[in-house]
Design a protein around this motif. Structure first.
Motif, PDB file in Angstrom:
ATOM      1  N   VAL A  87       4.676  -3.427   7.785  1.00 56.52           N
ATOM      2  CA  VAL A  87       5.892  -2.695   8.095  1.00 56.52           C
ATOM      3  C   VAL A  87       6.017  -1.545   7.103  1.00 56.52           C
ATOM      4  N   LEU A  88       6.803  -0.536   7.470  1.00 57.95           N
ATOM      5  CA  LEU A  88       7.071   0.598   6.582  1.00 57.95           C
ATOM      6  C   LEU A  88       8.410   0.388   5.893  1.00 57.95           C
ATOM      7  N   THR A  89       8.450   0.586   4.578  1.00 65.67           N
ATOM      8  CA  THR A  89       9.683   0.450   3.826  1.00 65.67           C
ATOM      9  C   THR A  89       9.656   1.390   2.630  1.00 65.67           C
ATOM     10  N   ARG A  90      10.814   1.540   1.978  1.00 62.90           N
ATOM     11  CA  ARG A  90      10.884   2.305   0.739  1.00 62.90           C
ATOM     12  C   ARG A  90      10.549   1.402  -0.438  1.00 62.90           C
ATOM     13  N   TYR A  91      10.102   2.022  -1.520  1.00 61.18           N
ATOM     14  CA  TYR A  91       9.877   1.271  -2.749  1.00 61.18           C
ATOM     15  C   TYR A  91      11.145   1.330  -3.588  1.00 61.18           C
ATOM     16  N   ASP A  92      11.607   0.147  -4.030  1.00 62.43           N
ATOM     17  CA  ASP A  92      12.814   0.027  -4.845  1.00 62.43           C
ATOM     18  C   ASP A  92      12.398   0.009  -6.314  1.00 62.43           C
ATOM     19  N   PHE A  93      12.623   1.122  -7.017  1.00 64.89           N
ATOM     20  CA  PHE A  93      12.178   1.209  -8.404  1.00 64.89           C
ATOM     21  C   PHE A  93      13.018   0.328  -9.336  1.00 64.89           C
ATOM     22  N   ASP A 112       0.843  -1.193   0.000  1.00 65.57           N
ATOM     23  CA  ASP A 112       0.000   0.000   0.000  1.00 65.57           C
ATOM     24  C   ASP A 112       0.876   1.239   0.000  1.00 65.57           C
ATOM     25  N   VAL A 113       0.527   2.221  -0.820  1.00 64.13           N
ATOM     26  CA  VAL A 113       1.250   3.484  -0.859  1.00 64.13           C
ATOM     27  C   VAL A 113       0.996   4.246   0.437  1.00 64.13           C
ATOM     28  N   HIS A 114       2.107   4.768   1.025  1.00 62.59           N
ATOM     29  CA  HIS A 114       1.981   5.485   2.297  1.00 62.59           C
ATOM     30  C   HIS A 114       2.240   6.978   2.148  1.00 62.59           C
ATOM     31  N   ALA A 115       3.376   7.361   1.557  1.00 68.56           N
ATOM     32  CA  ALA A 115       3.721   8.782   1.461  1.00 68.56           C
ATOM     33  C   ALA A 115       4.872   8.960   0.477  1.00 68.56           C
ATOM     34  N   VAL A 116       5.104  10.229   0.128  1.00 64.86           N
ATOM     35  CA  VAL A 116       6.208  10.614  -0.750  1.00 64.86           C
ATOM     36  C   VAL A 116       6.900  11.810  -0.117  1.00 64.86           C
ATOM     37  N   ASP A 117       8.252  11.818  -0.077  1.00 63.11           N
ATOM     38  CA  ASP A 117       8.949  12.972   0.482  1.00 63.11           C
ATOM     39  C   ASP A 117       9.438  13.901  -0.626  1.00 63.11           C
ATOM     40  N   ALA A 118      10.153  14.977  -0.237  1.00 59.85           N
ATOM     41  CA  ALA A 118      10.582  15.986  -1.195  1.00 59.85           C
ATOM     42  C   ALA A 118      11.618  15.461  -2.174  1.00 59.85           C
ATOM     43  N   ASN A 119      12.300  14.378  -1.823  1.00 58.33           N
ATOM     44  CA  ASN A 119      13.287  13.783  -2.718  1.00 58.33           C
ATOM     45  C   ASN A 119      12.656  12.855  -3.751  1.00 58.33           C
ATOM     46  N   GLY A 120      11.354  12.677  -3.682  1.00 53.76           N
ATOM     47  CA  GLY A 120      10.691  11.747  -4.587  1.00 53.76           C
ATOM     48  C   GLY A 120      10.781  10.307  -4.141  1.00 53.76           C
ATOM     49  N   THR A 121      11.099  10.084  -2.863  1.00 54.54           N
ATOM     50  CA  THR A 121      11.136   8.729  -2.321  1.00 54.54           C
ATOM     51  C   THR A 121       9.715   8.269  -2.029  1.00 54.54           C
ATOM     52  N   LEU A 122       9.378   7.085  -2.504  1.00 51.58           N
ATOM     53  CA  LEU A 122       8.054   6.511  -2.268  1.00 51.58           C
ATOM     54  C   LEU A 122       8.135   5.550  -1.083  1.00 51.58           C
ATOM     55  N   PHE A 123       7.335   5.807  -0.076  1.00 50.93           N
ATOM     56  CA  PHE A 123       7.266   4.956   1.106  1.00 50.93           C
ATOM     57  C   PHE A 123       5.988   4.120   1.029  1.00 50.93           C
ATOM     58  N   VAL A 124       6.125   2.827   1.310  1.00 54.42           N
ATOM     59  CA  VAL A 124       4.986   1.918   1.217  1.00 54.42           C
ATOM     60  C   VAL A 124       4.931   1.054   2.471  1.00 54.42           C
ATOM     61  N   THR A 125       3.778   0.449   2.699  1.00 48.71           N
ATOM     62  CA  THR A 125       3.635  -0.550   3.760  1.00 48.71           C
ATOM     63  C   THR A 125       3.366  -1.901   3.125  1.00 48.71           C
ATOM     64  N   GLN A 126       3.876  -2.941   3.776  1.00 49.89           N
ATOM     65  CA  GLN A 126       3.731  -4.297   3.253  1.00 49.89           C
ATOM     66  C   GLN A 126       3.557  -5.260   4.417  1.00 49.89           C
ATOM     67  N   GLN A 127       2.708  -6.259   4.246  1.00 48.95           N
ATOM     68  CA  GLN A 127       2.479  -7.268   5.282  1.00 48.95           C
ATOM     69  C   GLN A 127       3.570  -8.327   5.209  1.00 48.95           C
ATOM     70  N   ARG A 128       4.148  -8.638   6.381  1.00 48.58           N
ATOM     71  CA  ARG A 128       5.243  -9.601   6.426  1.00 48.58           C
ATOM     72  C   ARG A 128       5.111 -10.520   7.624  1.00 48.58           C
ATOM     73  N   GLY A 129       5.726 -11.693   7.518  1.00 44.58           N
ATOM     74  CA  GLY A 129       5.709 -12.661   8.605  1.00 44.58           C
ATOM     75  C   GLY A 129       4.427 -13.463   8.629  1.00 44.58           C
ATOM     76  N   ASP A 130       4.424 -14.481   9.497  1.00 39.98           N
ATOM     77  CA  ASP A 130       3.261 -15.380   9.585  1.00 39.98           C
ATOM     78  C   ASP A 130       2.005 -14.637  10.017  1.00 39.98           C
ATOM     79  N   ALA A 131       2.172 -13.642  10.883  1.00 40.66           N
ATOM     80  CA  ALA A 131       1.005 -12.896  11.366  1.00 40.66           C
ATOM     81  C   ALA A 131       0.561 -11.823  10.385  1.00 40.66           C
TER      82      ALA A 131
END
Length: 664
Positions: free
Chosen positions: A274-280, A251-270
């Motif tokens: 988590v919050l992470t950057r998107y690797d283009f 899921d898209v979360h936010a974008v900063d002034a540098n054009g970095t895209l931050f996303v959330t992704q479900q991880r682990g058995d549960a």
């Protein structure tokens, strides 16, 4: 010398005062009326402070305070039949704000606020977007007023050296998807212009960078969802992912002034988010997570500096906190936390690290509804900190109840989060109110002051709030464990929470169950499934007829979309054909004969989410079973209570009803 030394004596006085004898509990109005101070916002330079709240008026209004001059707040916008809300600074001298008409309760589309702008000194006030069906009197209306289906999307941070009078708004097309077209709106002239030259089709949600440029778009076609990205310096949109609407890889979360895209992704058995950057380059979320909140899904937001670059991350786990990335802000946070211990202290910084830095602190806890402090650094010295206001001045923190989160095993072994609100200085087991949250697909609570739980605790009850399976915020596995479990495992979780509290000596054998919306459904099902557990139930805005909810009716209008009925409900509640027997077996209107305890039914007469027909059918079924319920309805209220007077009336009626059957 620390930042807070100059006001330590005042703070100590506030924290140590009033240790006298326990008086009568505060009246319902103190918990449910509009807050004295609701929100406080610093201008981009930190010179001005805008605040909203009741502050002795019938409706919340807008006040502006000159931090540099240290004068008194000046009221710059007030309406005799509307509440000021959602205030944001457009630039250092101009604000934009919404006005919610309150003359007729809550029977209006969600988000249909009138949009206004005004200067910090109260001049050049103009209405930009028309209120929906409201009689709000406005002396700044103008020709060409935008229709109510325009809403505020984003207020950009000002670019250095440039004037900024524009905000990003969205024009909502009233189709099945409610698609949104982004526009720039000039807050001085009211003129609009396109924000995107060639937007993707069917976009329902836009994510802008700090300067207001739309960078990400989420489009919906039927049951499919597509995420698009527009890099800085480009007008072309790239497709990042395509999936079913509830199975997106991220899921898209936010974008900063540098054009970095931050996303959330479900991880682990549960399946915790988590919050992470998107690797283009890899066209996928980066493997290394930026923020992980064990036991919780990541919820929160980026804390950006005046330049739009990342300075920290606001994180919501059991409560809220900020992970700052600079030593300067870490030191300031530690100083504030040390002076106001046992609280959550949310810091907003302007001109961070500069000699004229300005800080705003929003301080709150489970017992403190909230207060605000402002600090302005000055080479000339003087008073560093100034108290701005409290959310509810009538309530004393020392009289409020404590809130704690427990994790208990449900009967099938599922880890079940349960919130316990317990009156201060309580000893031994107390009569219990099991408070079931609505949704049901949302998180019910977090560590903060909560009006309903605190009101009930002030009346002598321990309040038990289970985050039953199906609730969000605790991992996708916990959420999906509630699919097709209305009245079944979801209801067992509610009962298990009460039984656990009774075994622990927290709750006595006297309990009632209370809830609104899905919580009202759960209250009725609790009385039917576990009659020995509860002495009474309060069902507000309650789903009572599952078949009516799942199928709909030609004769009963509601706001469920075609997508909701054809895809979401069959998957999460039950298919009207394949699961007909299950739906009938867990529909309260069919179980009235099993409900022997006293019932209070409360409904809004204009509710489109859960129409009044649900209440009328349940009332008739209970009467036919020989259990005539207490019946309360509110004219011109929808799925909630827009008028605080109605919230107070509901609370008082609930208080009297519970007292009759629990006798705390």
């Amino acid at each position: 010398m620390t930042l807070f030394n100059r006001c330590a004596g005042l703070v100590a006085g506030l924290l140590l005062c009033a240790a006298g004898a326990q008086a009568a509990p505060p009246p319902a109005e103190a918990f449910y009326r509009d807050a004295d101070t609701q929100a406080v916002q610093l201008s981009p330079s930190g010179r001005w402070l805008a605040m909203t709240g009741a502050l002795g008026t019938k409706h919340p209004s807008l006040l502006v305070f000159d931090v540099l001059a240290g004068g008194q707040p000046q009221r710059v916008a007030q309406f005799k039949d509307g509440d000021v809300t959602q205030v944001r600074w457009v630039n250092d001298t101009r604000l934009v704000f919404g006005v919610q008409g309150r003359e007729s309760g809550s029977d209006r589309p969600r988000g249909a606020l009138g949009l206004y702008a005004v200067n910090a000194d109260g001049s050049q006030r103009v209405q930009l977007v028309r209120n929906f069906g409201s009689r709000v009197v406005n002396d700044a209306a103008r020709p060409g007023l935008l229709s109510w289906n325009h809403r505020l999307l984003h207020v950009p941070i000002p670019r250095e050296g440039k004037d900024n009078n524009e905000v990003l708004i969205g024009r909502i097309t009233l189709n099945e998807q409610r698609t949104v077209t982004p526009l720039w709106l000039d807050t001085l002239t009211g003129r609009t212009r396109p924000a995107v030259s060639q937007p993707p089709a069917d976009v329902v949600h836009w994510v802008a960078d700090p300067f207001g440029e739309p960078r990400a778009a989420i489009a919906v076609q039927g049951t499919r969802q597509t995420t698009y990205w527009r890099p800085p310096g480009s007008d072309d949109w790239q497709e990042l992912q395509e999936s079913l609407i509830d199975e997106a890889p991220f899921d898209v979360h936010a974008v900063d002034a540098n054009g970095t895209l931050f996303v959330t992704q479900q991880r682990g058995d549960a399946g915790h988010a988590v919050l992470t950057r998107y690797d283009f380059e890899q066209r996928a979320p980066a493997e290394q997570a930026l923020v992980v909140t064990p036991g919780f899904d990541f919820r929160g937001g980026l804390r950006l500096g005046d330049d739009g670059r990342l300075r920290g991350v606001r994180v919501l786990a059991e409560g809220e906190s900020t992970a700052w990335l600079t030593e300067r802000m870490q030191a300031i946070q530690a100083d504030v936390d040390g002076t106001l211990p046992g609280r959550i202290n949310d810091i907003t910084c302007r001109r961070c690290g500069q000699p004229d830095m300005v800080l705003l602190v929003h301080s709150y806890s489970d017992r403190e509804p909230g207060e605000w402090w402002v600090h302005r650094s000055s080479p000339a010295g003087g008073k560093a900190w100034q108290h701005v206001g409290r959310a509810r001045a009538e309530l004393k923190p020392e009289d409020m109840a404590t809130l704690s989160l427990q994790r208990i095993p449900a009967r099938d072994g599922l880890a079940l989060p349960v919130w316990i609100t317990r009156p201060a200085n309580a000893k031994g087991p107390l009569p219990a109110v099991v408070l079931v949250h609505g949704g049901p697909w949302l998180r019910g609570n977090l560590w903060r002051w909560n009006a309903e739980a605190q009101f009930l605790a002030s009346r002598g009850y321990v309040v038990i709030e289970p985050e039953f399976r199906g609730s969000t915020g605790y991992g996708e596995a916990h959420h999906r464990a509630g699919f097709k479990q209305w009245g079944q495992a979801m209801q067992n979780d509610v009962a298990d929470a009460l039984k656990w509290a009774q075994r622990q000596g927290v709750a006595s054998d006297k309990a009632c169950i209370v809830g609104n919306s899905y919580g009202g459904y759960s209250a009725l099902m609790g009385l039917a499934n576990d009659p020995a557990l509860y002495r009474c139930g309060v069902a507000g805005l309650a789903v009572t007829d599952l078949e009516l909810l799942v199928r709909g009716s030609w004769w009963v209008s509601d706001d469920a979309s075609e997508l909701t009925r054809s895809y979401v409900i069959p998957k999460m509640i039950g298919d009207p054909q394949k699961d007909a027997a299950m739906i009938a077996a867990h529909s309260p209107v069919n179980l009235a004969e099993k409900i022997k305890a006293p019932v209070m039914l409360v409904f809004g007469e204009e509710d489109q989410r859960v129409p009044l027909a649900h209440g009328e059918r349940m009332r008739r079924a209970l009467r036919d079973a020989g259990n005539d319920p207490v019946w309360v309805t509110y004219a011109q209220e929808g799925h909630g209570f827009g008028l605080w007077q109605n919230r107070v009336d509901y609370a008082q009626r609930m208080e009297a009803f519970l007292a009759r059957h629990l006798k705390p």
